[in-house]
Scaffold this active site. Sequence first.
Site, PDB file in Angstrom:
ATOM      1  N   ARG A   1       0.816  -1.234   0.000  1.00  0.00           N
ATOM      2  CA  ARG A   1       0.000   0.000   0.000  1.00  0.00           C
ATOM      3  C   ARG A   1       0.842   1.273   0.000  1.00  0.00           C
ATOM      4  O   ARG A   1       0.368   2.333   0.414  1.00  0.00           O
ATOM      5  CB  ARG A   1      -0.957   0.028   1.186  1.00  0.00           C
ATOM      6  CG  ARG A   1      -1.955  -1.119   1.191  1.00  0.00           C
ATOM      7  CD  ARG A   1      -3.099  -0.880   2.137  1.00  0.00           C
ATOM      8  NE  ARG A   1      -3.837  -2.120   2.326  1.00  0.00           N
ATOM      9  CZ  ARG A   1      -3.567  -3.002   3.290  1.00  0.00           C
ATOM     10  NH1 ARG A   1      -2.610  -2.750   4.151  1.00  0.00           N
ATOM     11  NH2 ARG A   1      -4.275  -4.096   3.377  1.00  0.00           N
TER      12      ARG A   1
ATOM     13  N   GLU B   1       5.972  17.594 -25.906  1.00  0.00           N
ATOM     14  CA  GLU B   1       5.433  18.029 -24.605  1.00  0.00           C
ATOM     15  C   GLU B   1       5.994  19.403 -24.217  1.00  0.00           C
ATOM     16  O   GLU B   1       5.318  20.207 -23.578  1.00  0.00           O
ATOM     17  CB  GLU B   1       5.755  17.012 -23.500  1.00  0.00           C
ATOM     18  CG  GLU B   1       5.343  15.577 -23.785  1.00  0.00           C
ATOM     19  CD  GLU B   1       3.854  15.284 -23.540  1.00  0.00           C
ATOM     20  OE1 GLU B   1       3.091  16.225 -23.237  1.00  0.00           O
ATOM     21  OE2 GLU B   1       3.474  14.098 -23.680  1.00  0.00           O
TER      22      GLU B   1
ATOM     23  N   LYS C   1       5.024  22.431 -15.263  1.00  0.00           N
ATOM     24  CA  LYS C   1       4.233  21.285 -14.834  1.00  0.00           C
ATOM     25  C   LYS C   1       4.065  21.288 -13.318  1.00  0.00           C
ATOM     26  O   LYS C   1       2.970  21.034 -12.797  1.00  0.00           O
ATOM     27  CB  LYS C   1       4.873  19.980 -15.287  1.00  0.00           C
ATOM     28  CG  LYS C   1       4.063  18.776 -14.800  1.00  0.00           C
ATOM     29  CD  LYS C   1       4.001  17.638 -15.762  1.00  0.00           C
ATOM     30  CE  LYS C   1       3.036  16.566 -15.234  1.00  0.00           C
ATOM     31  NZ  LYS C   1       3.138  15.310 -15.965  1.00  0.00           N
TER      32      LYS C   1
ATOM     33  N   GLU D   1      -6.165  16.589 -10.662  1.00  0.00           N
ATOM     34  CA  GLU D   1      -6.801  16.866 -11.942  1.00  0.00           C
ATOM     35  C   GLU D   1      -8.292  17.100 -11.827  1.00  0.00           C
ATOM     36  O   GLU D   1      -9.106  16.423 -12.446  1.00  0.00           O
ATOM     37  CB  GLU D   1      -6.518  15.737 -12.949  1.00  0.00           C
ATOM     38  CG  GLU D   1      -6.893  16.144 -14.357  1.00  0.00           C
ATOM     39  CD  GLU D   1      -6.188  15.312 -15.445  1.00  0.00           C
ATOM     40  OE1 GLU D   1      -5.121  14.751 -15.167  1.00  0.00           O
ATOM     41  OE2 GLU D   1      -6.702  15.285 -16.547  1.00  0.00           O
TER      42      GLU D   1
ATOM     43  N   ARG E   1      -5.277  20.940 -14.083  1.00  0.00           N
ATOM     44  CA  ARG E   1      -4.272  19.978 -14.503  1.00  0.00           C
ATOM     45  C   ARG E   1      -4.606  19.346 -15.844  1.00  0.00           C
ATOM     46  O   ARG E   1      -3.723  18.935 -16.591  1.00  0.00           O
ATOM     47  CB  ARG E   1      -4.093  18.889 -13.448  1.00  0.00           C
ATOM     48  CG  ARG E   1      -3.020  17.894 -13.829  1.00  0.00           C
ATOM     49  CD  ARG E   1      -2.585  17.026 -12.679  1.00  0.00           C
ATOM     50  NE  ARG E   1      -1.537  16.100 -13.118  1.00  0.00           N
ATOM     51  CZ  ARG E   1      -0.791  15.377 -12.309  1.00  0.00           C
ATOM     52  NH1 ARG E   1      -0.969  15.480 -11.024  1.00  0.00           N
ATOM     53  NH2 ARG E   1       0.134  14.582 -12.781  1.00  0.00           N
TER      54      ARG E   1
ATOM     55  N   ASN F   1      -3.096  18.174 -20.912  1.00  0.00           N
ATOM     56  CA  ASN F   1      -3.444  17.170 -21.913  1.00  0.00           C
ATOM     57  C   ASN F   1      -3.793  17.763 -23.269  1.00  0.00           C
ATOM     58  O   ASN F   1      -4.462  17.123 -24.073  1.00  0.00           O
ATOM     59  CB  ASN F   1      -4.592  16.297 -21.405  1.00  0.00           C
ATOM     60  CG  ASN F   1      -4.128  15.349 -20.319  1.00  0.00           C
ATOM     61  OD1 ASN F   1      -3.044  14.779 -20.410  1.00  0.00           O
ATOM     62  ND2 ASN F   1      -4.930  15.196 -19.282  1.00  0.00           N
TER      63      ASN F   1
ATOM     64  N   HIS G   1      -4.269  10.193 -27.772  1.00  0.00           N
ATOM     65  CA  HIS G   1      -4.559   8.876 -27.193  1.00  0.00           C
ATOM     66  C   HIS G   1      -5.408   8.043 -28.149  1.00  0.00           C
ATOM     67  O   HIS G   1      -5.238   6.829 -28.234  1.00  0.00           O
ATOM     68  CB  HIS G   1      -5.297   9.037 -25.865  1.00  0.00           C
ATOM     69  CG  HIS G   1      -4.385   9.372 -24.718  1.00  0.00           C
ATOM     70  ND1 HIS G   1      -4.855   9.672 -23.460  1.00  0.00           N
ATOM     71  CD2 HIS G   1      -3.039   9.448 -24.635  1.00  0.00           C
ATOM     72  CE1 HIS G   1      -3.832   9.927 -22.656  1.00  0.00           C
ATOM     73  NE2 HIS G   1      -2.723   9.811 -23.354  1.00  0.00           N
TER      74      HIS G   1
ATOM     75  N   HIS H   1       4.498   8.265 -28.085  1.00  0.00           N
ATOM     76  CA  HIS H   1       3.507   9.097 -27.410  1.00  0.00           C
ATOM     77  C   HIS H   1       3.567  10.549 -27.901  1.00  0.00           C
ATOM     78  O   HIS H   1       2.551  11.136 -28.285  1.00  0.00           O
ATOM     79  CB  HIS H   1       3.743   9.031 -25.894  1.00  0.00           C
ATOM     80  CG  HIS H   1       2.867   9.934 -25.087  1.00  0.00           C
ATOM     81  ND1 HIS H   1       1.512   9.739 -24.980  1.00  0.00           N
ATOM     82  CD2 HIS H   1       3.155  11.035 -24.349  1.00  0.00           C
ATOM     83  CE1 HIS H   1       0.995  10.685 -24.212  1.00  0.00           C
ATOM     84  NE2 HIS H   1       1.968  11.487 -23.810  1.00  0.00           N
TER      85      HIS H   1
END
Lengths: 451, 451
Positions: free
Chosen positions: B208, B272, B314, B324, B328, B332, B339, B352
């Site tokens: 966890r 990016e 960022k 987000e 945020r 994208n 995508h 990507h």
Amino acid sequence: MAAASPLPSINSALTRSSAKLSVAPPLSLSTASSASSSVGRPHLYPSSISSLSSGRIAALAPISARNPSRIPAVVDEVREMADSRVPTVVDVDLGSRSYPIYIGSGLLDEPDLLQRHVHGKSVLVVTNTTIAPLYLDKVIKALTYQNPKVTVESVILPDGEKYKNMETLMQVFDKAIECRMDRRCTFVALGGGVIGDMCGFAAASYLRGVNFIQIPTTLMAQVDSSVGGKTGVNHPLGKNMIGAFYQPQCVLVDTDTLNTLPERELASGIAEVVKYGLIRDAQFFEWQEKNMQSLLARDPSALAYAIKRSCENKAEVVSLDEKESGMRATLNLGHTFGHAIETAFGYGQWLHGEAVAAGTVMAVDMSHRLGWIDDTIVKRVFNILQQAKLPTQPPEMMTVEKFKSVMAVDKKVADGLLRLILLKGPLGCCVFTGEYDRKALDETLHAFCKN
Amino acid sequence: MAAASPLPSINSALTRSSAKLSVAPPLSLSTASSASSSVGRPHLYPSSISSLSSGRIAALAPISARNPSRIPAVVDEVREMADSRVPTVVDVDLGSRSYPIYIGSGLLDEPDLLQRHVHGKSVLVVTNTTIAPLYLDKVIKALTYQNPKVTVESVILPDGEKYKNMETLMQVFDKAIECRMDRRCTFVALGGGVIGDMCGFAAASYLRGVNFIQIPTTLMAQVDSSVGGKTGVNHPLGKNMIGAFYQPQCVLVDTDTLNTLPERELASGIAEVVKYGLIRDAQFFEWQEKNMQSLLARDPSALAYAIKRSCENKAEVVSLDEKESGMRATLNLGHTFGHAIETAFGYGQWLHGEAVAAGTVMAVDMSHRLGWIDDTIVKRVFNILQQAKLPTQPPEMMTVEKFKSVMAVDKKVADGLLRLILLKGPLGCCVFTGEYDRKALDETLHAFCKN
Ligand SMILES: NC(=O)c1ccc[n+]([C@@H]2O[C@H](COP(=O)([O-])OP(=O)(O)OC[C@H]3O[C@@H](n4cnc5c(N)ncnc54)[C@H](O)[C@@H]3O)[C@@H](O)[C@H]2O)c1
Ligand SMILES: NC(=O)c1ccc[n+]([C@@H]2O[C@H](COP(=O)([O-])OP(=O)(O)OC[C@H]3O[C@@H](n4cnc5c(N)ncnc54)[C@H](O)[C@@H]3O)[C@@H](O)[C@H]2O)c1
Ligand SMILES: [Zn+2]
Ligand SMILES: [Zn+2]
């Protein structure tokens, strides 16, 4: 063991108790004031179990010196816990991630309780082959009643601890993606701890986190696993090795679901109830000693009280230490030995609570060997677990070596040192420590294993 | 495009910039004051790329009216970014989960940087078959140098986006459990975004949650994926569908690792970098227009500057909106179309950043169709991406239908409505919205697809 004793909690059934120790004490087990106010109220215990109550009011003993902050709960509420449809609410206080636990009989027939916590348009109910035929329709009805805009899908997993793994988890993701569930969807766990842990981890991970509601249907899940946000799956080499801390929007405990629960499963949950008494709530332990037969007979108000008080204890611990940096670890009394049994014996041989019961006896034995508790506690623990028909020693196949090798990978090992939860001092006091004589651990292992 | 222009950032190379907009502006790209203070300083650009700099000081233009809070950064530091071994530090401000990003040349030869963030005794380096022969020894050396108490294990995964799945993730858990790693262990991601995302999710889920360090080795990972805590794996039906928000202890960017990076991969990262300029940092975009050739030629100080400024952008966005909920999502830009391309075309066909580049052109086209930006921006975006040798349209096999069916399961769909990041207003301004004319989306899809 003669006349029925009034359940001290009855008067505070509607108290919305908060698990924030610093603000208000979580335990609504009323002390002197509620004892007097309960005089003249109807006894809720059916006569069939009245012979099991002692008439003494040990559970109403004064607040212990150890817990001076436990002031009496509000007692001016008149409705009783046995009054169905009116839930008792225990709040888990975690700041922005706080949520309520609703406890009561017939709550699955109250659509509003669930619907107020569903925000998006789609819901995925995660359940298993045993529970689906019993409760899935009821839950779907509760979610959709007079609520045409919500779409409910379900995924029915195979039943059993041995399916609590990554492979089964993928079935939940597959379903959610096939149904094009988006970030605002809600996952509902309908089942015991296995379903709750898996569905919770799925909710934590799907799209990096979606809403989540717990409807626990075993006593184990109602008093323990559904509260506190630990979620996860097993790895072939260790239990609950993969998971997340993830809190639900709410937990809904309909005590009626326990009516279909097998006896062994009920006893398994009782092992965790006993744990709360031992680690931090002596009064609750004493109440259990007097009311164990009522619990085993599934007396609704005894169950509701035990669930409420267990949730309060757990919620308080969790709100003080969400990520288990220390105090939360005390909830694992008996679990280090217990997990070793579950792992070495094979998941699914013994129930979780059965392994915990045997582990608790071992931890208590070790505490006594260390001279940390006196032997009356050892005996009382043994007796209460035996009364609950729980195992009080590990299965025959467990060797000292098996215990040691599994315990070496326990999550509570820090830099090679195994820390344990052990009792120390009067009833209701425990420690989480790596500072103990290794000899006592060895002796305990040898005392409980053939070799 | 004649004389070399001084890099405005040089003077603030050692500034420890915080990504907390409300306290101090994150962008240390100095404005007027640093422009003057840089007069007389040596130009760091080698002559081989001097022809690419314009001599104009557009990047030093006054603070835009839109960003009045961007005051000049501290400029009294004299060391320069090109001075290796002395890292630039960008702080990601997330309260108790804050962490530093170290950026510089030769940082893998500075054991202290890594060691100060390893708290327990065991470390698991997660990398892949391509990167292990290049950098694994170096990283192990850095972790163990004069540090006998730490044990370093490694797991070498197959290389490729197509292995970014649950099955591969299990190899990390297997290794960690076999090595009996406990809660205090540290996972180190050594590689590009695929390794970073997977190792991060493994760290989030193992027991966890255990400590986690990022050593990104692609430009993509250095400017984007290693910062901000998004981690996860793909599902056959969708990218990054399963994961967690999980922050590292630190990110270490050794710009020297880019020397072995294939050209296409470098360009992919640049997509990016361009994104940051478009969504929120017009000055940075203008700097890129002038310095694209230096970036492609892997000029160390140009790269270090682009990485630093990308991370600042960022980090600022992430610290304002970690989970987000809105802002945020602007990171994208181009990613919804991108995508769709990656999913329909098959993971691993296009990189990507290549898919994002084509997606960016589509988003910009759509913004223009909506009348939200003027056509000079459309042209500048097209030109800069072409200069970087990135695709400016989707692959031939992409049909309107393919786009639509994949975009319907995009994570940014809320209750059935697809929200998009679109440019609006002057350069550097964008919106995240579901309120746009559906016709413009249709027209864009038809303009870029054969059918
Ligand atoms: N997350 C936590 O904090 C936490 C705490 C304790 C235990 N756990 C986990 O919980 C699991 C054990 O939970 P459990 O004891 O509930 O086991 P379980 O979920 O396997 O349920 C026990 C059995 O009862 C059946 N069942 C469930 N509800 C029923 C009902 N109302 N009527 C009839 N049958 C029903 C189930 O199908 C199953 O066969 C373990 O995996 C353990 O690791 C987690
Ligand atoms: N988490 C986020 O916020 C985020 C943001 C953007 C992208 N991503 C993810 O990142 C992934 C793409 O990352 P990527 O572009 O780095 O791809 P990648 O990780 O696949 O790396 C690209 C290739 O370069 C190789 N490589 C890496 N470093 C090298 C080096 N120094 N020298 C030589 N070869 C090297 C890799 O082995 C691989 O073959 C995608 O999965 C995407 O979803 C995540
Ligand atoms: Zn338990
Ligand atoms: Zn991206």
